[in-house]
Design a protein around this motif. Structure first.
Motif, PDB file in Angstrom:
ATOM      1  N   VAL A  70      -8.086  -0.851   9.850  1.00 55.45           N
ATOM      2  CA  VAL A  70      -7.036  -0.028   9.244  1.00 55.45           C
ATOM      3  C   VAL A  70      -7.206   1.415   9.727  1.00 55.45           C
ATOM      4  CG1 VAL A  70      -6.039   0.819   7.092  1.00 55.45           C
ATOM      5  CG2 VAL A  70      -6.916  -1.523   7.223  1.00 55.45           C
ATOM      6  N   VAL A  71      -6.154   1.963  10.360  1.00 57.63           N
ATOM      7  CA  VAL A  71      -6.251   3.328  10.872  1.00 57.63           C
ATOM      8  C   VAL A  71      -5.548   4.342   9.983  1.00 57.63           C
ATOM      9  CG1 VAL A  71      -6.555   2.631  13.266  1.00 57.63           C
ATOM     10  CG2 VAL A  71      -4.247   2.944  12.390  1.00 57.63           C
ATOM     11  N   THR A  72      -4.579   3.890   9.207  1.00 60.22           N
ATOM     12  CA  THR A  72      -3.938   4.801   8.244  1.00 60.22           C
ATOM     13  C   THR A  72      -3.227   3.961   7.193  1.00 60.22           C
ATOM     14  OG1 THR A  72      -2.482   6.744   8.013  1.00 60.22           O
ATOM     15  CG2 THR A  72      -1.728   4.993   9.465  1.00 60.22           C
ATOM     16  N   ARG A  73      -2.875   4.608   6.084  1.00 67.54           N
ATOM     17  CA  ARG A  73      -2.199   3.902   5.007  1.00 67.54           C
ATOM     18  C   ARG A  73      -1.233   4.851   4.314  1.00 67.54           C
ATOM     19  NH1 ARG A  73      -6.575   1.281   2.535  1.00 67.54           N
ATOM     20  NH2 ARG A  73      -7.947   2.005   4.194  1.00 67.54           N
ATOM     21  N   SER A  74      -0.181   4.301   3.709  1.00 65.93           N
ATOM     22  CA  SER A  74       0.806   5.134   3.012  1.00 65.93           C
ATOM     23  C   SER A  74       0.221   5.633   1.702  1.00 65.93           C
ATOM     24  CB  SER A  74       2.081   4.337   2.743  1.00 65.93           C
ATOM     25  OG  SER A  74       1.800   3.235   1.913  1.00 65.93           O
ATOM     26  N   SER A  75       0.694   6.816   1.271  1.00 68.36           N
ATOM     27  CA  SER A  75       0.205   7.396   0.019  1.00 68.36           C
ATOM     28  C   SER A  75       1.186   7.221  -1.129  1.00 68.36           C
ATOM     29  CB  SER A  75      -0.075   8.896   0.223  1.00 68.36           C
ATOM     30  OG  SER A  75       1.072   9.556   0.710  1.00 68.36           O
ATOM     31  N   ASP A  76       2.373   6.650  -0.849  1.00 66.03           N
ATOM     32  CA  ASP A  76       3.385   6.445  -1.878  1.00 66.03           C
ATOM     33  C   ASP A  76       2.931   5.369  -2.861  1.00 66.03           C
ATOM     34  OD1 ASP A  76       5.989   5.195  -3.027  1.00 66.03           O
ATOM     35  OD2 ASP A  76       6.628   7.095  -2.137  1.00 66.03           O
ATOM     36  N   LEU A  77       3.264   5.537  -4.138  1.00 67.26           N
ATOM     37  CA  LEU A  77       2.798   4.610  -5.159  1.00 67.26           C
ATOM     38  C   LEU A  77       3.473   3.249  -5.085  1.00 67.26           C
ATOM     39  CD1 LEU A  77       2.507   6.961  -8.277  1.00 67.26           C
ATOM     40  CD2 LEU A  77       0.669   6.077  -6.844  1.00 67.26           C
ATOM     41  N   ASP A 113       5.824   2.288  -2.195  1.00 68.46           N
ATOM     42  CA  ASP A 113       5.959   1.846  -0.811  1.00 68.46           C
ATOM     43  C   ASP A 113       4.567   1.725  -0.215  1.00 68.46           C
ATOM     44  OD1 ASP A 113       8.739   1.784  -0.854  1.00 68.46           O
ATOM     45  OD2 ASP A 113       8.878   3.920  -0.403  1.00 68.46           O
ATOM     46  N   LYS A 114       4.103   0.486  -0.101  1.00 69.20           N
ATOM     47  CA  LYS A 114       2.717   0.239   0.299  1.00 69.20           C
ATOM     48  C   LYS A 114       2.647  -0.356   1.701  1.00 69.20           C
ATOM     49  CE  LYS A 114       0.402   1.431  -3.453  1.00 69.20           C
ATOM     50  NZ  LYS A 114      -0.719   2.380  -3.438  1.00 69.20           N
ATOM     51  N   PHE A 115       2.116   0.428   2.634  1.00 72.12           N
ATOM     52  CA  PHE A 115       1.947  -0.006   4.018  1.00 72.12           C
ATOM     53  C   PHE A 115       0.556   0.367   4.496  1.00 72.12           C
ATOM     54  CE2 PHE A 115       6.489   0.576   3.555  1.00 72.12           C
ATOM     55  CZ  PHE A 115       7.055  -0.435   4.309  1.00 72.12           C
ATOM     56  N   ILE A 116       0.085  -0.371   5.498  1.00 69.28           N
ATOM     57  CA  ILE A 116      -1.077   0.057   6.271  1.00 69.28           C
ATOM     58  C   ILE A 116      -0.732  -0.103   7.745  1.00 69.28           C
ATOM     59  CG2 ILE A 116      -2.839  -0.494   4.552  1.00 69.28           C
ATOM     60  CD1 ILE A 116      -3.423  -3.078   6.113  1.00 69.28           C
ATOM     61  N   GLU A 151     -12.199 -13.816   2.153  1.00 71.33           N
ATOM     62  CA  GLU A 151     -12.198 -15.265   2.384  1.00 71.33           C
ATOM     63  C   GLU A 151     -10.790 -15.813   2.516  1.00 71.33           C
ATOM     64  OE1 GLU A 151     -13.709 -13.892  -0.290  1.00 71.33           O
ATOM     65  OE2 GLU A 151     -15.857 -14.093   0.144  1.00 71.33           O
ATOM     66  N   GLY A 152      -9.917 -15.089   3.147  1.00 67.89           N
ATOM     67  CA  GLY A 152      -8.541 -15.562   3.327  1.00 67.89           C
ATOM     68  C   GLY A 152      -7.591 -15.060   2.267  1.00 67.89           C
ATOM     69  N   ASN A 153      -7.892 -13.908   1.640  1.00 73.13           N
ATOM     70  CA  ASN A 153      -7.000 -13.315   0.657  1.00 73.13           C
ATOM     71  C   ASN A 153      -5.868 -12.584   1.372  1.00 73.13           C
ATOM     72  OD1 ASN A 153      -8.717 -13.986  -1.666  1.00 73.13           O
ATOM     73  ND2 ASN A 153     -10.120 -12.508  -0.765  1.00 73.13           N
ATOM     74  N   VAL A 154      -4.645 -12.856   0.958  1.00 72.87           N
ATOM     75  CA  VAL A 154      -3.488 -12.288   1.641  1.00 72.87           C
ATOM     76  C   VAL A 154      -3.400 -10.785   1.372  1.00 72.87           C
ATOM     77  CG1 VAL A 154      -0.981 -12.333   1.913  1.00 72.87           C
ATOM     78  CG2 VAL A 154      -2.230 -14.457   1.519  1.00 72.87           C
ATOM     79  N   VAL A 155      -3.275 -10.026   2.449  1.00 75.24           N
ATOM     80  CA  VAL A 155      -3.076  -8.576   2.369  1.00 75.24           C
ATOM     81  C   VAL A 155      -1.590  -8.253   2.370  1.00 75.24           C
ATOM     82  CG1 VAL A 155      -3.391  -6.400   3.604  1.00 75.24           C
ATOM     83  CG2 VAL A 155      -5.274  -8.049   3.487  1.00 75.24           C
ATOM     84  N   GLY A 156      -0.849  -8.930   3.248  1.00 76.38           N
ATOM     85  CA  GLY A 156       0.577  -8.684   3.375  1.00 76.38           C
ATOM     86  C   GLY A 156       1.100  -9.345   4.629  1.00 76.38           C
ATOM     87  N   LYS A 157       2.262  -8.859   5.091  1.00 73.79           N
ATOM     88  CA  LYS A 157       2.889  -9.414   6.294  1.00 73.79           C
ATOM     89  C   LYS A 157       3.172  -8.303   7.301  1.00 73.79           C
ATOM     90  CE  LYS A 157       6.263 -11.691   4.129  1.00 73.79           C
ATOM     91  NZ  LYS A 157       7.415 -12.582   3.897  1.00 73.79           N
ATOM     92  N   GLU A 171       2.745  -1.843  21.017  1.00 76.75           N
ATOM     93  CA  GLU A 171       1.819  -2.387  22.002  1.00 76.75           C
ATOM     94  C   GLU A 171       0.383  -2.431  21.473  1.00 76.75           C
ATOM     95  OE1 GLU A 171       1.054  -4.151  25.688  1.00 76.75           O
ATOM     96  OE2 GLU A 171       2.931  -3.683  24.683  1.00 76.75           O
ATOM     97  N   GLN A 172      -0.034  -1.362  20.785  1.00 81.92           N
ATOM     98  CA  GLN A 172      -1.436  -1.265  20.373  1.00 81.92           C
ATOM     99  C   GLN A 172      -1.640  -1.198  18.870  1.00 81.92           C
ATOM    100  OE1 GLN A 172      -3.138   2.053  22.462  1.00 81.92           O
ATOM    101  NE2 GLN A 172      -2.810   1.173  24.468  1.00 81.92           N
ATOM    102  N   VAL A 173      -0.584  -1.058  18.081  1.00 76.79           N
ATOM    103  CA  VAL A 173      -0.718  -0.987  16.627  1.00 76.79           C
ATOM    104  C   VAL A 173       0.346  -1.856  15.964  1.00 76.79           C
ATOM    105  CG1 VAL A 173      -1.717   1.331  16.632  1.00 76.79           C
ATOM    106  CG2 VAL A 173       0.761   1.061  16.458  1.00 76.79           C
ATOM    107  N   ALA A 174       0.118  -2.159  14.688  1.00 77.26           N
ATOM    108  CA  ALA A 174       1.101  -2.920  13.910  1.00 77.26           C
ATOM    109  C   ALA A 174       1.166  -2.355  12.496  1.00 77.26           C
ATOM    110  CB  ALA A 174       0.716  -4.396  13.873  1.00 77.26           C
ATOM    111  N   VAL A 175       2.371  -2.393  11.908  1.00 78.09           N
ATOM    112  CA  VAL A 175       2.575  -1.945  10.535  1.00 78.09           C
ATOM    113  C   VAL A 175       2.600  -3.163   9.634  1.00 78.09           C
ATOM    114  CG1 VAL A 175       4.099  -0.713   8.952  1.00 78.09           C
ATOM    115  CG2 VAL A 175       3.870   0.067  11.314  1.00 78.09           C
ATOM    116  N   VAL A 176       1.826  -3.118   8.539  1.00 80.39           N
ATOM    117  CA  VAL A 176       1.707  -4.242   7.608  1.00 80.39           C
ATOM    118  C   VAL A 176       2.241  -3.814   6.248  1.00 80.39           C
ATOM    119  CG1 VAL A 176       0.139  -5.870   6.514  1.00 80.39           C
ATOM    120  CG2 VAL A 176      -0.325  -5.062   8.844  1.00 80.39           C
TER     121      VAL A 176
END
Length: 582
Positions: A428-435, A437-440, A460-466, A472-477
């Motif tokens: 994880v390189v950054t995360r949203s600070s909104d209460l 709107d939750k993204f990483i 152990e396979g707990n879902v974080v999100g989609k 190319e080098q990063v993804a928003v979850v």
């Protein structure tokens, strides 16, 4: 013999081979080149497409087969062949209007103080391969002091702080030599990296090195300004992936650069503390000379004075100090040799009687100096011990963090082995600070076969999100608890009982469309149902917390409490499902 003949038609050159910029001084002409140390190369043909300003325009805008390279890192050569080509280009450019068909100039080059013998040899070999017939190396603080016309040959102490692009050299000079010195591999480039990191972490905007450099030049400061300054910057929104413009002020830039500036200040003070008392007295009278591009940062003279209480002098046109020094040396190329001969003359050129008095005087002076600074050395040792304690505490904190991350990674790898999934591990390189709107943002993307819609897990396979966006080098979850999140799930004990979970206020989940005849109990496990493309069944979502009336005659709903602490995520895995990625 041929080199000497060709040398008659060549122009001797002084070069400041900097990490950020290369400056060239030609005898009787002055500074003729001042360009970025960047080379653009076509990887398919190995052809140079641009050097200096031409190459800088291509940074961040090239196709895959063209790269813009900075061949020097932290003041030393990191790419020998590209450095050789760059130097050859500058030598040919200087001789373009002369009759020298094969130029063989003598070259004086400024180098950082604490370079190794291997790094010195690399500079010499690259310059010789580029076409020089003789190469002279001089340490940059010495060259800068000569360029500032300081009488460094006198028995008086002078202090020079040269803040370049890749290194900061701090030196106290007397009798043509360096008395005490410190060389840091942090300088202007580190300031740029600090600004990039600050904007990314606090504004969720990704900017490039050129934009950071422009921001530093326009409003950068290390001391509080009389008036607030602001500047608009453009970058990529790390959440949406779209262009975004934000306004940054001088307070924010100052905050970003504070840590690196503090490191430079501490080393300036440490260098002064190591100097003999007589020389410290000279420095108090003469002041500290600032050179290099870093001397142009607003307020740097004021913060240095506030920390040391010593007068600070910023040299006129500080970026050219080193190259001007090499130019003065060019006027008498024997100066470097002369400086090396002085000590040998004093120790070997005296007759036996003179040598006895010389050595006795030297030993007496040395003893007196040792007594005078003994107390000061004790203070330095205490300070050094305190620094080591702080460093050990920092290292312990780092080790604790690495142990925690290693534990997270181990659990993910065990999950992968148990389920035979293709799992791409990311940080994880950054995360949203909104209460709500939750993204990483994670540091893997399309290059690692990550696609939109893939499930992201931790532990152990707990879902974080989609995954909702991929570069190319990063993804928003989008996290499970985001207000716009939804996921097809089922109860672990009632696999045929399926429903949909949605994020609720960024904290919990609502599970809808559960038949009324199903008995819901607290702590029942909720897992993915496998009804969505690219998301396998059986991934853990959370536990039933309490049941609520849905107002429907057919269905009921429940609150599901996630197992994960989403704010503490560091290592996650993207599940590639099906395994072929289709």
């Amino acid at each position: 013999m041929l080199s000497r003949i060709l040398g008659k038609f060549s122009k001797d050159m002084g070069i400041d081979l900097g990490t950020a910029n290369t400056l060239v001084y030609v005898k009787d002409k002055g500074i003729v080149i001042n360009e970025p140390s960047i080379v653009a190369i076509n990887l398919r043909t190995d052809q140079i497409l641009g050097v200096g300003e031409d190459a800088k325009k291509m940074v961040g805008k090239t196709p895959p087969h063209i790269v813009a390279i900075r061949p020097l890192k932290q003041g030393v050569i990191s790419d020998f062949e590209v450095t050789e080509k760059m130097l050859k280009h500058f030598i040919e450019k200087v001789h373009r209007e002369t009759y020298a068909f094969l130029p063989r100039p003598r070259v004086v080059i400024g180098i950082p103080m604490d370079v190794t013998e291997v790094e010195r040899k690399a500079v010499e070999d690259a310059t010789m391969s580029a076409g020089a017939r003789e190469v002279y190396l001089i340490e940059e603080p010495l060259a800068a002091s000569i360029g500032a016309r300081l009488p460094i040959h006198e028995a008086t102490g002078y202090m020079v702080v040269d803040i370049g692009g890749g290194t900061t050299d701090i030196a106290i000079i007397s009798l043509g030599g360096i008395v005490t010195k410190r060389s840091l591999r942090v300088a202007g480039d580190q300031f740029n990296e600090n600004i990039i990191a600050y904007v990314r972490e606090n504004m969720n905007v990704l900017i490039g090195e050129r934009m950071a450099e422009e921001l530093k030049i326009r409003i950068g400061s290390v001391y509080e300004l009389d008036e607030t300054m602001e500047y608009k910057i453009q970058g990529r929104d790390m959440i949406t992936g779209l262009p975004k413009e934000v306004i940054v002020n001088d307070v924010q830039v100052r905050s970003a650069m504070r840590r690196t500036m503090r490191l430079i200040l501490e080393n300036v003070k440490a260098t002064i503390e190591e100097a003999p008392p007589e020389i410290v007295a000279d420095i108090l009278k003469k002041g500290i000379l600032l050179t290099g591009g870093g001397a142009l940062i607003r307020g740097i003279d004021r913060i240095l004075y506030e920390e040391t209480k010593i007068p600070i002098h910023v040299m006129d046109d500080p970026m050219t100090a080193v190259v001007r020094g090499t130019g003065i040396i060019l006027e008498d190329i024997e100066i470097p040799r002369l400086l090396q001969v002085v000590t040998g003359f004093l120790e070997q050129g005296l007759n036996p009687i003179q040598r006895v008095f010389y050595e006795q005087g030297r030993d007496t002076k040395s003893s007196a100096r040792t007594i005078a600074v003994s107390k000061q050395k004790l203070v330095l040792e205490i300070q050094e011990l305190n620094k080591k304690i702080e460093q050990m505490l920092l290292e312990k904190a780092t080790c604790d963090m690495l142990v925690a991350e290693n534990s997270e990674l181990k659990r993910l790898l065990e999950f992968r082995e148990e389920n035979k999934y293709i799992l791409k591990i990311g940080r994880v390189v950054t995360r949203s600070s909104d209460l709500s709107d939750k993204f990483i943002v994670i540091d893997i993307g399309a290059r690692e076969a990550v696609r939109s819609g893939y499930a992201v897990v931790a532990g152990e396979g707990n879902v974080v999100g989609k995954v909702v966006r991929v570069d190319e080098q990063v993804a928003v979850v989008r996290l499970l608890v985001d207000r716009n999140s939804s996921l097809a799930v089922s109860l672990a004990t009632e696999l045929k009982t399926q429903g949909i979970v949605r994020g609720k206020r960024g904290i919990t989940l609502d599970m809808d469309f559960i038949p009324k005849d199903i008995v819901l109990r607290p702590n029942m496990l909720v897992k993915t149902s496998g009804l969505e493309d690219h998301i396998p069944a059986g991934l853990i979502v959370g536990n039933v917390s309490n049941v609520e009336e849905s107002g429907s005659a057919l269905f009921q709903k429940t609150i599901v409490k996630p197992i994960l602490d989403f704010d503490g995520l560091n290592i996650v895995g993207v599940v590639i499902f099906p395994a072929d990625g289709n």
